[in-house]
Motif scaffolding. Structure first.
Motif, PDB file in Angstrom:
ATOM      1  N   SER A   1       0.838  -1.204   0.000  1.00 12.03           N
ATOM      2  CA  SER A   1       0.000   0.000   0.000  1.00 12.03           C
ATOM      3  C   SER A   1       0.874   1.255   0.000  1.00 12.03           C
ATOM      4  N   VAL A   2       1.956   1.236   0.790  1.00 18.41           N
ATOM      5  CA  VAL A   2       2.862   2.388   0.814  1.00 18.41           C
ATOM      6  C   VAL A   2       3.541   2.541  -0.551  1.00 18.41           C
ATOM      7  N   MET A   3       3.912   1.412  -1.172  1.00 20.74           N
ATOM      8  CA  MET A   3       4.522   1.470  -2.501  1.00 20.74           C
ATOM      9  C   MET A   3       3.576   2.104  -3.509  1.00 20.74           C
ATOM     10  N   LEU A   4       2.306   1.703  -3.501  1.00 24.89           N
ATOM     11  CA  LEU A   4       1.338   2.252  -4.455  1.00 24.89           C
ATOM     12  C   LEU A   4       1.096   3.737  -4.203  1.00 24.89           C
ATOM     13  N   LEU A   5       1.078   4.155  -2.932  1.00 26.93           N
ATOM     14  CA  LEU A   5       0.923   5.580  -2.622  1.00 26.93           C
ATOM     15  C   LEU A   5       2.116   6.377  -3.165  1.00 26.93           C
ATOM     16  N   GLY A   6       3.320   5.811  -3.026  1.00 23.48           N
ATOM     17  CA  GLY A   6       4.502   6.490  -3.554  1.00 23.48           C
ATOM     18  C   GLY A   6       4.466   6.616  -5.063  1.00 23.48           C
ATOM     19  N   MET A   7       4.000   5.572  -5.760  1.00 27.38           N
ATOM     20  CA  MET A   7       3.885   5.640  -7.217  1.00 27.38           C
ATOM     21  C   MET A   7       2.906   6.718  -7.648  1.00 27.38           C
ATOM     22  N   MET A   8       1.770   6.793  -6.951  1.00 33.64           N
ATOM     23  CA  MET A   8       0.767   7.796  -7.303  1.00 33.64           C
ATOM     24  C   MET A   8       1.251   9.214  -6.982  1.00 33.64           C
ATOM     25  N   ALA A   9       2.144   9.328  -5.991  1.00 37.72           N
ATOM     26  CA  ALA A   9       2.664  10.649  -5.615  1.00 37.72           C
ATOM     27  C   ALA A   9       3.498  11.264  -6.730  1.00 37.72           C
ATOM     28  N   ARG A  10       4.012  10.460  -7.636  1.00 36.66           N
ATOM     29  CA  ARG A  10       4.745  11.029  -8.774  1.00 36.66           C
ATOM     30  C   ARG A  10       3.832  11.831  -9.667  1.00 36.66           C
ATOM     31  N   GLY A  11       2.582  11.397  -9.783  1.00 39.87           N
ATOM     32  CA  GLY A  11       1.612  12.148 -10.592  1.00 39.87           C
ATOM     33  C   GLY A  11       1.058  13.341  -9.843  1.00 39.87           C
ATOM     34  N   LYS A  12       0.776  13.154  -8.545  1.00 42.43           N
ATOM     35  CA  LYS A  12       0.255  14.236  -7.693  1.00 42.43           C
ATOM     36  C   LYS A  12       1.006  14.197  -6.367  1.00 42.43           C
ATOM     37  N   PRO A  13       2.053  15.023  -6.214  1.00 41.11           N
ATOM     38  CA  PRO A  13       2.856  14.979  -4.975  1.00 41.11           C
ATOM     39  C   PRO A  13       2.061  15.238  -3.708  1.00 41.11           C
TER      40      PRO A  13
ATOM     41  N   ILE B   1      -0.546  13.909  -2.696  1.00 45.78           N
ATOM     42  CA  ILE B   1      -1.072  12.675  -2.103  1.00 45.78           C
ATOM     43  C   ILE B   1      -0.232  12.273  -0.898  1.00 45.78           C
ATOM     44  N   VAL B   2       1.071  12.418  -0.988  1.00 47.08           N
ATOM     45  CA  VAL B   2       1.972  12.106   0.123  1.00 47.08           C
ATOM     46  C   VAL B   2       2.355  13.363   0.884  1.00 47.08           C
ATOM     47  N   GLY B   3       2.562  14.479   0.168  1.00 43.32           N
ATOM     48  CA  GLY B   3       3.020  15.706   0.814  1.00 43.32           C
ATOM     49  C   GLY B   3       2.078  16.204   1.881  1.00 43.32           C
ATOM     50  N   SER B   4       0.783  16.065   1.678  1.00 47.89           N
ATOM     51  CA  SER B   4      -0.183  16.560   2.663  1.00 47.89           C
ATOM     52  C   SER B   4      -0.254  15.670   3.899  1.00 47.89           C
ATOM     53  N   ASN B   5       0.282  14.456   3.807  1.00 44.70           N
ATOM     54  CA  ASN B   5       0.260  13.535   4.950  1.00 44.70           C
ATOM     55  C   ASN B   5       1.679  13.087   5.308  1.00 44.70           C
ATOM     56  N   LEU B   6       2.642  13.990   5.153  1.00 42.01           N
ATOM     57  CA  LEU B   6       4.032  13.633   5.369  1.00 42.01           C
ATOM     58  C   LEU B   6       4.278  13.207   6.810  1.00 42.01           C
ATOM     59  N   ASP B   7       3.774  13.974   7.768  1.00 42.01           N
ATOM     60  CA  ASP B   7       4.000  13.641   9.180  1.00 42.01           C
ATOM     61  C   ASP B   7       3.390  12.289   9.525  1.00 42.01           C
ATOM     62  N   THR B   8       2.220  12.002   8.935  1.00 41.69           N
ATOM     63  CA  THR B   8       1.578  10.710   9.193  1.00 41.69           C
ATOM     64  C   THR B   8       2.433   9.569   8.670  1.00 41.69           C
ATOM     65  N   LEU B   9       2.983   9.749   7.477  1.00 43.92           N
ATOM     66  CA  LEU B   9       3.799   8.696   6.877  1.00 43.92           C
ATOM     67  C   LEU B   9       5.084   8.479   7.663  1.00 43.92           C
TER      68      LEU B   9
ATOM     69  N   ALA C   1       8.551   6.591  -1.089  1.00 49.22           N
ATOM     70  CA  ALA C   1       7.308   7.327  -1.322  1.00 49.22           C
ATOM     71  C   ALA C   1       7.511   8.818  -1.056  1.00 49.22           C
ATOM     72  N   ILE C   2       8.218   9.146   0.042  1.00 46.85           N
ATOM     73  CA  ILE C   2       8.451  10.556   0.371  1.00 46.85           C
ATOM     74  C   ILE C   2       9.330  11.223  -0.691  1.00 46.85           C
ATOM     75  N   ALA C   3      10.247  10.467  -1.290  1.00 45.11           N
ATOM     76  CA  ALA C   3      11.144  11.042  -2.299  1.00 45.11           C
ATOM     77  C   ALA C   3      10.389  11.559  -3.509  1.00 45.11           C
ATOM     78  N   ASN C   4       9.188  11.049  -3.756  1.00 45.15           N
ATOM     79  CA  ASN C   4       8.425  11.457  -4.935  1.00 45.15           C
ATOM     80  C   ASN C   4       7.705  12.797  -4.763  1.00 45.15           C
TER      81      ASN C   4
END
Length: 785
Positions: free
Chosen positions: A156-168, A170-178, A200-203
């Motif tokens: 699930s974390v891998m898929l979130l990281g992949m999607m973050a490349r299209g829309k950062p 997705i991960v950037g708004s929940n960085l502290d949670t991740l 995921a964060i790198a994306n």
């Protein structure tokens, strides 16, 4: 009836299953429509639930990088049908099915497969084809709000990281949670999950070098951010524990720190110092507990391996940081400063000199500034990073000691880590690289560990790009790894050499024959890699045409070549790239001339086979007739005769009526030489009609008739030997087909100059045979002496 129906259905399913392997090989054909139909086939069989269909669905993933828009769109449509529209009673059930299907693709997936899937998901996210319910469910699984296994959480974390490349966001708004989820303070640490969290964060940031036109500084987080605090703590605490997942985790942790942190060198220096301190404490503890007088203190192998591996990662990322982030930021600030000065400058009378105006028009001002910044970065790398006062310099003696003493440090994992770290240190500085190249290539050639040789093949390939002038003398050692006994090393060497050759980073010479040998490699993946290399090389002008003479010479060499059957397989593939008539004619003449210098019967057969594989035309036939004396005495060999006879058969299929006479003449000469040797030519010409003899004969000297193929045994002395001018009986044909000039076309064969764009067609004086009518091999040698 029902039984017959079930039997037919079972038989049909078996045929479909057998066809999957065959059809999957057609997926990378050159024809776009064929590739599209193969993709549609796998979509259909996957929807019908054929188990082996997943193999084809995965195999089509690399086609997302295709330059053909039709192929790329076909892949996107296939994954759109298979994964974006699963069946479900509700939006949540549909999201669960979609995530489950995508997670299956990640099971045992290679790095390349993951990158391809990331590109596809990025495309879907940018087009808003991924519904919010899917992203919401992924976050619930990542934070364990929904019960799931550790592997499902990681996927699930891998898929979130992949999607973050299209829309950062997705991960950037929940960085502290991740950070809290994946890098929490628990023991033992789940380094595999932590690694995926870092990826995921790198994306959320752009990894490319900042462009000069950027107005805003690149995205960076302060050093005090919770993310870097947790990364540093996890790296230093995990250093002393032998967890196999710690090494890949610390690699992505160091990369993420340099990518997102302000002043990453400070953070990573603290990491290195903390780990080195633990290693020294462990060494001192062992010294105190043991008898230091009898035995030297020892450090656990895994601690030394972890320390060297971490030092190598920091060294490489420091180099990348300087050449991309620092250099890009210096350029960005310079551009902004120049623009600001230009705005604030009060318009005055134009007093600028013509020289300044000329420099601005030519763009020399910016170019000079770029050179200054690049020189600054280069100076830092060569004079400061490995200087005695820097942290990295402290690890160089230890690293060299481990690499120079494989007997004392024989642990395979330690040797692999040390060799890879040495390659990364060599990337920093040209002087340091130059001083250690001999050690690197000695390890590459003589190490007994395939992993070490494979790692060093990658390292030396990178060094060939960074310091091409230093590595160029060592290029033969790179080619030599293509014949390594370990398939892992051969595959790595094939990938590295493909990249270097196609990017023009190494000069292609006859040593590329080692790459041709991989076409018959017993491992299908390596053979496919070699075939793909030559497919790409065939698009680079006349590269293969220029290399063929050296390849043929090396492969047919009785001392270091290949067997006869493998030679045929290789040359059949390589000669299929020769499609131009002019290239074919030049090759025919060159190969015919090589019969003179061939030393063994095997080489005669190899040359004859190569000639038979060329797409000959009538002009090519004329070339063979012109050079018939070069190979005529070799036709006694049955294989050579059969090869030339097959040429006659090919020529007859598409021959015009007026050209059949030439083909008949050629066949008669072949058969005459095969049955009676070169003397058969004389008998053949003697039996021909007087009209043709009158057309071809010149004034006989004093009633003495000199045969075209006169045995030397009938000549009393060398002074009596007269070499007639080369000629051949011309068939009757229309005047329009007569040659405009009796002058022989000159041909060049530049095997070393693969960068030429145009086909050269001129033979050098040394290549031009001085004697075109040898009678016999023994007598010809006596005549030369």
């Amino acid at each position: 009836m029902l039984v017959q129906y079930l039997q037919d259905a079972y038989s049909f399913s078996q045929k479909i299953t057998e066809a999957i392997g065959v059809i999957s090989k057609m997926m990378y054909e050159n024809t776009t429509t064929v590739v599209q139909e193969v993709i549609e086939f796998f979509v259909m069989v996957f929807q019908f639930g054929v188990p082996q269909a997943l193999f084809g669905v995965r195999r089509m993933l690399p086609l997302i990088w295709s330059k053909e828009l039709g192929v790329r769109e076909a892949v996107l449509n296939a994954y759109r049908q298979l994964y974006l529209s699963p069946k479900g009673d509700s939006a949540r059930a549909t999201a669960q099915a979609l995530i489950q299907n995508l997670s299956l693709l990640l099971v045992d997936a290679s790095v390349g497969t993951i990158q391809c899937l990331e590109e596809i998901l990025c495309e879907f996210v940018q087009k808003d084809e991924i519904k919010p319910a899917v992203i919401q469910l992924l976050w619930e699984r990542a934070t364990e709000k929904v019960p799931c296994s550790p592997l499902e959480r990681c996927s699930s974390v891998m898929l979130l990281g992949m999607m973050a490349r299209g829309k950062p966001e997705i991960v950037g708004s929940n960085l502290d949670t991740l950070v809290k989820v994946g890098l929490d303070e628990k023991f033992p640490q789940d380094y595999r999950l932590a690694q995926q969290v870092c990826l995921a964060i790198a994306n959320i940031s752009d990894r490319r070098k900042p462009s000069l036109g950027e107005r805003h500084p690149p995205f960076r987080l302060p050093q005090e951010h919770k993310l870097f605090e947790r990364l540093q703590e996890m790296v230093t605490k995990g250093f002393a524990h032998p967890d196999p997942f710690w090494i890949p985790f610390k690699e992505v942790a160091v990369t993420l720190t340099y990518q997102l942190a302000e002043g990453p060198d400070v953070i990573c220096s603290q990491m290195l110092q903390g780990c080195a301190k633990q290693a020294l404490e462990k060494l001192e503890k062992n010294t105190t507990e043991g008898d230091s007088k009898e035995t030297a203190p020892k450090l656990p192998t895994f601690l030394l391996m972890n320390l060297l591996s971490l030092a190598g990662d920091v060294a490489l990322q420091q180099l990348v940081h300087l050449e991309q982030a620092v250099s890009g930021e210096l350029g960005r600030r310079r551009v902004l400063r120049e623009e600001q000065e230009h705005r604030t400058k009060v318009p005055k009378e134009k007093t600028t000199s013509s020289e300044t105006t000329m420099e601005e028009e030519l763009g020399l001002v910016g170019a000079t500034a770029d050179d200054t910044e690049a020189e600054l970065v280069r100076s830092i790398c060569e004079k400061e990073l490995l200087d005695g006062t820097q942290v990295l310099a402290a690890f160089v003696p230890l690293l060299l000691k481990v690499c120079n003493n494989p007997g004392a440090y024989s642990n395979p994992e330690l040797s692999a880590a040390a060799s890879l770290a040495l390659g990364k240190f060599c990337m920093i500085s040209a002087p340091f690289c130059d001083s250690q190249l001999r050690l690197l290539f000695t390890m590459l050639e003589k190490s007994s560990l395939p992993t070490v040789r494979s790692n060093l093949m990658v390292a030396t390939g990178d060094l060939a790009i960074r310091f091409p002038n230093l590595v160029d003398p060592w290029t033969p050692h790179l080619y030599a790894r293509l014949r390594d006994p370990a398939q892992q090393v051969r595959r790595t060497a094939g990938l590295v050499m493909t990249h270097l050759i196609l990017k023009d980073m190494v000069k292609v010479k006859g040593q590329v024959s080692e790459m041709a040998v991989l076409l018959i490699d017993p491992v299908p993946q390596i053979a496919a890699l070699a075939k793909n290399f030559f497919n790409e090389l065939s698009h680079k002008g006349n590269a293969i045409y220029n290399l063929l003479p050296d390849i043929i010479s090396r492969l047919s060499d009785p001392e270091g070549g290949v067997g006869e059957e493998p030679f045929h397989t290789i040359m059949k593939q390589l000669l299929s790239y020769i499609t131009k008539d002019k290239q074919t004619e030049s090759l025919v003449e060159k190969l015919c001339q090589r019969f003179r210098t061939a030393r063994t019967e095997r080489q005669y057969r190899d040359l004859a086979y190569c000639v038979s594989q060329l797409p000959l035309t009538e002009r090519g036939l004329h070339k063979m007739l012109d050079n018939f004396d070069c190979f005529g005495d070799k036709l006694i060999d049955e294989s050579v005769f059969s090869a030339f006879l097959s040429i006659v058969g090919k020529l007859r299929r598409g021959a015009k009526p007026e050209g059949k006479a030439v083909i008949d003449e050629f066949e008669q000469k072949l058969r005459a030489c095969h049955t009676r040797g070169m003397d058969g030519i004389e008998e053949l010409e003697t039996g021909q009609g007087g009209s043709q003899r009158a057309l071809s004969a010149k004034k006989p000297s004093a009633g003495v008739r000199v045969s075209r193929q006169q045995p030397l045994t009938s000549v009393d002395s060398d002074n009596d030997f007269v070499t007639p001018k080369p000629r051949r009986t011309k068939p009757r044909r229309p005047q329009t087909q007569q040659r405009k000039s009796q002058r022989k076309a000159k041909v060049v064969f530049s095997s070393d100059e693969s960068s030429e764009d145009e086909l050269s067609a001129e033979m050098t004086e040394e290549e031009t045979p001085k004697k075109t009518t040898p009678i016999r091999r023994a007598s010809a040698q006596r005549h030369r002496s």
